[in-house]
Motif scaffolding. Structure first.
Motif, short mmCIF file in Angstrom:
data_model
loop_
_atom_site.label_atom_id
_atom_site.label_comp_id
_atom_site.label_asym_id
_atom_site.label_seq_id
_atom_site.Cartn_x
_atom_site.Cartn_y
_atom_site.Cartn_z
N ALA A 1 9.06 5.28 4.71
CA ALA A 1 7.55 5.75 4.26
C ALA A 1 7.74 6.21 3.01
CB ALA A 1 6.85 6.31 5.30
N ASP A 2 6.52 6.19 2.29
CA ASP A 2 6.47 7.09 0.90
C ASP A 2 6.30 8.41 1.05
OD1 ASP A 2 6.26 4.61 -0.83
OD2 ASP A 2 4.56 4.31 0.16
N VAL A 3 5.76 8.79 2.24
CA VAL A 3 5.40 10.35 2.41
C VAL A 3 5.49 10.44 3.91
CG1 VAL A 3 3.70 11.96 2.55
CG2 VAL A 3 3.86 10.56 0.62
N THR A 4 6.06 11.61 4.29
CA THR A 4 6.03 12.16 5.61
C THR A 4 5.32 13.38 5.80
OG1 THR A 4 8.33 11.32 6.12
CG2 THR A 4 7.69 13.06 7.48
N ILE A 5 4.30 13.37 6.81
CA ILE A 5 3.67 14.31 7.32
C ILE A 5 3.87 15.00 8.59
CG2 ILE A 5 1.00 15.08 7.40
CD1 ILE A 5 1.76 14.56 4.73
N SER A 6 4.43 15.97 8.62
CA SER A 6 5.16 16.44 9.88
C SER A 6 4.02 17.55 10.52
CB SER A 6 6.26 17.21 9.68
OG SER A 6 6.70 18.02 10.71
N LEU A 7 3.54 17.21 11.86
CA LEU A 7 2.57 18.16 12.17
C LEU A 7 3.28 19.59 12.55
CD1 LEU A 7 -0.13 17.86 14.16
CD2 LEU A 7 1.32 17.77 16.05
N GLU B 1 -3.67 17.44 4.00
CA GLU B 1 -2.15 17.18 3.60
C GLU B 1 -1.88 15.89 3.16
OE1 GLU B 1 1.65 19.38 3.03
OE2 GLU B 1 -0.22 20.06 3.75
N VAL B 2 -2.35 14.68 3.74
CA VAL B 2 -2.24 13.66 3.06
C VAL B 2 -2.95 13.28 2.08
CG1 VAL B 2 -2.83 11.08 3.93
CG2 VAL B 2 -2.08 12.57 5.68
N LEU B 3 -3.83 13.72 1.78
CA LEU B 3 -4.55 13.53 0.43
C LEU B 3 -3.90 14.07 -0.47
CD1 LEU B 3 -8.38 13.52 1.61
CD2 LEU B 3 -7.14 11.68 0.94
N THR B 4 -3.33 15.54 -0.35
CA THR B 4 -2.77 16.24 -1.47
C THR B 4 -1.29 15.58 -1.78
OG1 THR B 4 -3.46 18.02 -0.43
CG2 THR B 4 -1.53 18.52 -1.65
N GLU B 5 -0.75 14.77 -0.82
CA GLU B 5 0.54 14.25 -0.97
C GLU B 5 0.27 12.67 -1.60
OE1 GLU B 5 3.79 14.95 -0.70
OE2 GLU B 5 2.99 17.09 0.16
N ILE B 6 -0.95 12.11 -1.43
CA ILE B 6 -1.21 10.96 -2.04
C ILE B 6 -1.38 11.58 -3.53
CG2 ILE B 6 -3.04 9.23 -2.66
CD1 ILE B 6 -3.16 9.04 0.70
N GLU B 7 -2.22 12.36 -3.75
CA GLU B 7 -2.28 13.03 -5.09
C GLU B 7 -1.27 13.06 -5.89
OE1 GLU B 7 -5.34 16.15 -7.16
OE2 GLU B 7 -4.44 16.74 -5.57
N LYS B 8 -0.27 13.68 -5.35
CA LYS B 8 1.12 13.85 -6.06
C LYS B 8 1.82 12.46 -6.56
CE LYS B 8 2.17 18.15 -3.69
NZ LYS B 8 3.33 18.73 -2.72
N LEU B 9 1.67 11.63 -5.66
CA LEU B 9 2.21 10.14 -5.70
C LEU B 9 1.59 9.64 -6.97
CD1 LEU B 9 2.57 8.69 -2.20
CD2 LEU B 9 4.66 9.34 -3.90
N ILE B 10 0.23 9.56 -6.92
CA ILE B 10 -0.71 9.29 -8.21
C ILE B 10 -0.20 9.76 -9.48
CG2 ILE B 10 -2.87 9.08 -9.01
CD1 ILE B 10 -4.00 8.92 -6.27
N ARG B 11 -0.10 11.01 -9.24
CA ARG B 11 0.28 11.82 -10.58
C ARG B 11 1.72 11.24 -11.13
NH1 ARG B 11 0.31 16.95 -8.69
NH2 ARG B 11 -1.90 16.82 -8.64
N GLY C 1 0.72 -1.42 0.12
CA GLY C 1 0.19 0.04 -0.11
C GLY C 1 0.79 1.27 0.03
N ILE C 2 0.34 2.39 0.53
CA ILE C 2 1.02 3.56 0.64
C ILE C 2 1.35 3.79 2.04
CG2 ILE C 2 0.77 6.07 0.29
CD1 ILE C 2 -0.95 5.57 -2.20
N SER C 3 2.48 3.93 2.18
CA SER C 3 2.70 4.36 3.78
C SER C 3 3.03 5.73 4.03
CB SER C 3 4.29 3.55 4.14
OG SER C 3 5.07 3.55 3.07
N ILE C 4 2.40 6.21 5.14
CA ILE C 4 2.75 7.50 5.51
C ILE C 4 3.32 7.66 6.97
CG2 ILE C 4 1.19 9.54 5.74
CD1 ILE C 4 0.86 8.94 3.11
N TRP C 5 4.07 8.35 6.97
CA TRP C 5 4.74 8.61 8.24
C TRP C 5 4.03 9.91 8.87
CZ3 TRP C 5 10.66 10.51 9.48
CH2 TRP C 5 10.85 10.58 10.83
N VAL C 6 3.40 9.63 10.33
CA VAL C 6 2.88 10.76 10.78
C VAL C 6 3.73 11.23 11.89
CG1 VAL C 6 0.59 11.50 12.07
CG2 VAL C 6 0.53 9.46 10.42
N ASP C 7 4.52 12.21 11.69
CA ASP C 7 5.64 12.71 12.54
C ASP C 7 5.06 13.76 13.42
OD1 ASP C 7 7.98 13.05 13.61
OD2 ASP C 7 8.78 14.27 12.01
#
Length: 290
Positions: free
Chosen positions: A239-245, A268-278, A184-190
């Protein structure tokens, strides 16, 4: 005798059933005016009465508008999810990082917006082991068995789609588990460690698979969290994406990281996923023969 006519639409509003809102005081003020007649008044005072009644009705109209207008805090997230969902094609999302309230809230929010199922892998491991006491026993006497249970849970979850999984730290401690996250897509929630320490001390939260005591002092908990973070950081970073608080707070102009909502993080997560898909689509298009 002259009849004062209430402005159009106001008379009907005055006869609606009372409702609980700040505008009730406005209604009481208007009700004290006579809507049938005013006797022996001068043209000037009569004109002033008309103006007062008109202004009061206008205030009531505004108050009613505010009362009935409700904004769904999930509306923007749901709109963004509708844009992202077709490209996602049911791919599961794995949230990694030290467990926190924000991580759990974010997982539930994303699942709701994308119409996915939500699972907490630590809770599933606990259920499989037979409860919190059984997990503690495994942690003390059979850490290998506990890690094997975590791997088995991840293996089963990775075989399914349309999931948002809040993955425990066991997910980033072995190469096998890390490879399962690639389904799947992994997201680091920092989340800042100071904030996590505050939740543990003030909320009595106990981290799964950790001996950090919620009864310890804030400084002691923070020190233990820092050690745990250093051990896990390399796995989180894969992780594929890092989302820093902190970065989200800075981008939104918040002075306090605690002002960041789960909706802010979700966008922010959905925006980054959209970039990955693009990017994925661009790579697929580039690989196609002419």
């Amino acid at each position: 005798m002259e009849i004062i006519q209430a402005p159009a639409g106001c008379f009907d509003l005055l006869h609606q059933k009372p409702f609980h809102s700040p505008s009730i005081s406005i209604r009481n003020r208007i009700s004290s005016l006579s809507l049938t007649s005013i006797n022996n008044t001068s043209p000037l005072s009569l004109n002033n009465s008309r103006k007062l009644l008109t202004a009061s009705c206008s205030l009531l109209d505004d108050a009613l508008s505010v009362q009935t207008f409700e904004v769904d805090p999930m509306l923007d997230i749901k709109k963004k999810a509708m844009v992202v969902s077709p490209g996602l094609k049911g791919t599961s999302i794995y949230l990694v990082g030290i467990n926190s309230t924000m991580k759990s809230r974010l997982g539930n929010l994303l699942a709701e917006a994308l119409r996915y199922y939500y699972f907490d892998s630590d809770n599933l491991v606990m259920e499989a082991a037979g409860g919190e006491a059984a997990v503690k026993q495994l942690l003390d006497m059979d850490k290998v068995g506990l890690r094997e249970s975590e791997t088995e849970v991840l293996r089963q979850l990775s075989s399914m789609g349309r999931l948002v999984v809040s993955a425990g730290d066991g997910a980033v401690q072995t190469s096998t588990n890390l490879s399962l996250l690639r389904h799947g897509i992994s997201i680091w929630v920092d989340v800042p460690l100071d904030l996590v320490a505050k939740e543990i001390v003030e909320g009595g939260v106990r981290l799964f698979g950790s001996d950090i005591s919620p009864t310890a002092s804030h400084s002691e908990v923070l020190s233990r969290l820092s050690m745990l973070y250093k051990q896990m950081q390399e796995g989180y970073a894969i992780a594929d994406v890092t989302i820093s608080l902190q970065k989200v707070a800075g981008g939104l102009g918040y002075e306090d990281v605690e002002s960041v909502s789960a909706e802010d993080m979700g966008m922010e997560v959905l925006t980054e996923i959209e970039k990955l898909i693009r990017v994925k689509k661009m790579m697929e298009d580039a690989a196609r023969p002419f």
